[in-house]
Design a protein around this motif. Sequence first.
Motif, short mmCIF file in Angstrom:
data_model
loop_
_atom_site.label_atom_id
_atom_site.label_comp_id
_atom_site.label_asym_id
_atom_site.label_seq_id
_atom_site.Cartn_x
_atom_site.Cartn_y
_atom_site.Cartn_z
N VAL A 1 0.79 -1.23 0.00
CA VAL A 1 0.00 0.00 0.00
C VAL A 1 0.82 1.29 0.00
CG1 VAL A 1 -2.04 -1.03 1.04
CG2 VAL A 1 -0.21 -0.18 2.52
N THR A 2 2.16 1.21 -0.11
CA THR A 2 2.92 2.43 -0.33
C THR A 2 2.61 2.95 -1.74
OG1 THR A 2 4.82 1.23 -1.19
CG2 THR A 2 4.77 1.66 1.19
N ILE A 3 3.16 4.09 -2.10
CA ILE A 3 2.80 4.66 -3.40
C ILE A 3 3.20 3.74 -4.54
CG2 ILE A 3 3.31 6.56 -5.01
CD1 ILE A 3 3.35 8.43 -2.59
N ALA A 4 4.40 3.17 -4.49
CA ALA A 4 4.83 2.27 -5.56
C ALA A 4 4.16 0.90 -5.44
CB ALA A 4 6.35 2.12 -5.55
N SER A 5 4.20 0.29 -4.24
CA SER A 5 3.61 -1.04 -4.10
C SER A 5 2.10 -0.99 -4.24
CB SER A 5 4.01 -1.67 -2.77
OG SER A 5 3.49 -0.96 -1.67
N GLY A 6 1.47 0.11 -3.79
CA GLY A 6 0.04 0.27 -3.98
C GLY A 6 -0.32 0.41 -5.44
N SER A 7 0.58 0.97 -6.23
CA SER A 7 0.37 1.06 -7.68
C SER A 7 0.48 -0.31 -8.34
CB SER A 7 1.37 2.03 -8.31
OG SER A 7 1.16 3.35 -7.85
N LEU A 8 1.39 -1.15 -7.84
CA LEU A 8 1.48 -2.52 -8.33
C LEU A 8 0.22 -3.30 -8.03
CD1 LEU A 8 5.08 -3.49 -7.12
CD2 LEU A 8 4.40 -3.05 -9.48
N THR A 9 -0.34 -3.07 -6.85
CA THR A 9 -1.56 -3.75 -6.44
C THR A 9 -2.66 -3.49 -7.46
OG1 THR A 9 -1.04 -3.78 -4.08
CG2 THR A 9 -3.36 -3.70 -4.66
N GLY A 10 -3.43 -4.52 -7.73
CA GLY A 10 -4.48 -4.41 -8.76
C GLY A 10 -5.88 -4.45 -8.19
N LEU A 11 -6.09 -3.79 -7.04
CA LEU A 11 -7.38 -3.77 -6.37
C LEU A 11 -7.89 -2.34 -6.27
CD1 LEU A 11 -6.49 -6.26 -3.49
CD2 LEU A 11 -7.95 -6.74 -5.46
N PRO A 12 -9.09 -2.07 -6.78
CA PRO A 12 -9.60 -0.69 -6.79
C PRO A 12 -9.62 -0.02 -5.43
CG PRO A 12 -10.97 -2.10 -8.17
CD PRO A 12 -10.00 -3.00 -7.47
N ARG A 13 -9.91 -0.79 -4.34
CA ARG A 13 -10.01 -0.16 -3.02
C ARG A 13 -8.69 0.46 -2.57
NH1 ARG A 13 -9.83 -5.77 -1.25
NH2 ARG A 13 -7.91 -6.14 -0.06
N ASN A 14 -7.59 -0.03 -3.13
CA ASN A 14 -6.27 0.51 -2.77
C ASN A 14 -5.83 1.65 -3.68
OD1 ASN A 14 -5.74 -2.82 -2.09
ND2 ASN A 14 -5.54 -1.31 -0.48
N HIS A 15 -6.67 1.97 -4.66
CA HIS A 15 -6.36 3.06 -5.59
C HIS A 15 -7.29 4.26 -5.41
CE1 HIS A 15 -4.56 -0.06 -8.65
NE2 HIS A 15 -3.77 0.18 -7.63
N GLU A 16 -8.56 3.98 -5.12
CA GLU A 16 -9.57 5.03 -5.11
C GLU A 16 -9.24 6.14 -4.11
OE1 GLU A 16 -13.23 2.04 -6.40
OE2 GLU A 16 -13.03 2.67 -4.31
N SER A 17 -9.27 7.37 -4.59
CA SER A 17 -9.04 8.59 -3.81
C SER A 17 -7.59 8.77 -3.36
CB SER A 17 -9.98 8.68 -2.59
OG SER A 17 -11.32 8.77 -3.02
N PHE A 18 -6.70 7.84 -3.75
CA PHE A 18 -5.27 7.98 -3.44
C PHE A 18 -4.47 8.47 -4.65
CE2 PHE A 18 -6.28 4.66 -0.18
CZ PHE A 18 -5.90 5.39 0.94
N ASP A 19 -5.11 8.73 -5.78
CA ASP A 19 -4.43 9.11 -7.01
C ASP A 19 -3.46 8.03 -7.48
OD1 ASP A 19 -5.87 11.41 -7.02
OD2 ASP A 19 -4.19 12.77 -6.70
N LEU A 20 -3.82 6.80 -7.32
CA LEU A 20 -3.03 5.65 -7.78
C LEU A 20 -3.82 4.91 -8.85
CD1 LEU A 20 -1.67 4.25 -4.38
CD2 LEU A 20 -0.52 5.79 -5.97
N PRO A 21 -3.13 4.16 -9.72
CA PRO A 21 -1.70 3.87 -9.72
C PRO A 21 -0.88 4.93 -10.45
CG PRO A 21 -2.80 2.62 -11.45
CD PRO A 21 -3.88 3.38 -10.72
N LEU A 22 0.44 4.89 -10.22
CA LEU A 22 1.37 5.70 -10.98
C LEU A 22 1.32 5.30 -12.44
CD1 LEU A 22 4.50 5.49 -8.64
CD2 LEU A 22 2.86 7.38 -8.78
N ASP A 23 1.65 6.24 -13.32
CA ASP A 23 1.48 5.96 -14.75
C ASP A 23 2.50 4.98 -15.31
OD1 ASP A 23 3.68 7.61 -14.80
OD2 ASP A 23 2.72 9.23 -15.91
N ARG A 24 3.53 4.63 -14.56
CA ARG A 24 4.49 3.63 -15.02
C ARG A 24 4.02 2.21 -14.73
NH1 ARG A 24 10.53 5.63 -13.14
NH2 ARG A 24 10.71 7.41 -14.56
#
Length: 450
Positions: free
Chosen positions: A154-177
């Motif tokens: 759930v860090t910015i990079a690992s949260g971006s790797l994660t493929g679950l919407p609940r870990n992205h919504e309202s956090f501005d994730l995932p990173l574009d890479r």
Amino acid sequence: MTIMPNSMEGRDMAYQMHPNVNLRKYEKSGGLVIESGDGIYVFDSHGKRYIEGMAGLWSVALGFGEKRLAEVAKAQMEKLPYYHTFSYKTHGPSIDLAEMLIKIAPVPMSKVHFTSSGSEANDLAVKMVWYRSNALGKKDKKKIISRIKGYHGVTIASGSLTGLPRNHESFDLPLDRMLHTSCPSYVHFGLEGENEADFTKRILQDLEDLILKEGPDTIAAFWGEPVIGAGGVLVPPDGYWAGVQEILKKYDILLVADEVICGFGRTGKMFACETLGIAPDVLVVSKQISSSYMPLSAILMNDRFYQPIADESDRIGVFGHGYTASGHPVATAVGLENLKIIEERDLVGNVARLEAQFLAGLEELAKHPLSHSSRGIGLLGALEIKPFADGKAGDAAAAVSAACEEEGLIVRNIAEAICFCPPMIITAEQIDDMFGAVRRALDKVQAARA
């Protein structure tokens, strides 16, 4: 004057902000306060006993109350309670644990870097992938592919790797890479009339198509859990990992295996990479490395991965990264003793011996009118629950999970499934007790909806 709440539950609601909850709901309802643990059991603040069917958070391999780990922690606290691994310094426990990890690794590895959580380890591994690409003069080779429903933290990079919407919504994730390819779960994503072999072929083609669309020279690494854990215990179909590795080799893409949940015996071998025939460049481990008695994680890397990073640090003058607690002496001492106990008590063998009973128990529960299907490997499993026709997504699994808790069993509901990951010390009799509680919970929910 403010009157402070007296109960443990009331004080918790008043002062503590919790992860992975509806915060407003928690302010009103509070939560379960766990006071103590013994073996596979935990006890709440009212003395009620529960089977911990999730080993905490997929992690307490040795169960609760293992005195050897407490004794090692105390001895290390008294000898050297803290020291760092910065600036050409180290200490015995981190040296010993690194050596042991290299010896038991599923494929030849070169170096170990310690961190404190799976999220932190995956985050650093991402940084090292980018650092390595720069070292090789491949400035555009920075994109990383992971999977829908995969979980890597759930860090910015690992949260971006994660493929679950609940870990992205309202956090501005995932990173574009960060890119996401198809999830290898036939039960969730198989098309009507599509057999498992055709499903596997299709999702492997999805991966290759994504690489070609983005450009192979822009893709640095592929991230994957051997068995997806927090996405709902999703076991890949036969041929999936062989196919993935063939594609990555074809396009010179690194493979990072996230064994934060699967590692140290959970699938019936020391590592799930052995179970599923995976040869990663980087292996990320945590949770069962210390049975979560201390925060600890590690990144194991092969020479192909490590050498360009070392060269780049020599060119720049330093590897400009580090955490205060990296290789913490108490954490690494506990981790080392934990792995010794896993080996001495043959807990990996215990998982392998109990796997058939565990999976058969899940299959029997799948015959219940509220159940849809079951899946699992080793002592890692899920029971898919049929959605309520008049409810929201996940309501049925949440109801069964709550009923399990009433019956003295803690499980975790994820989407439409309830998931299981008991301590590796569990016995055959205790597995029967665990599934007996699930049966009673299913019957209770069914009766309430009749």
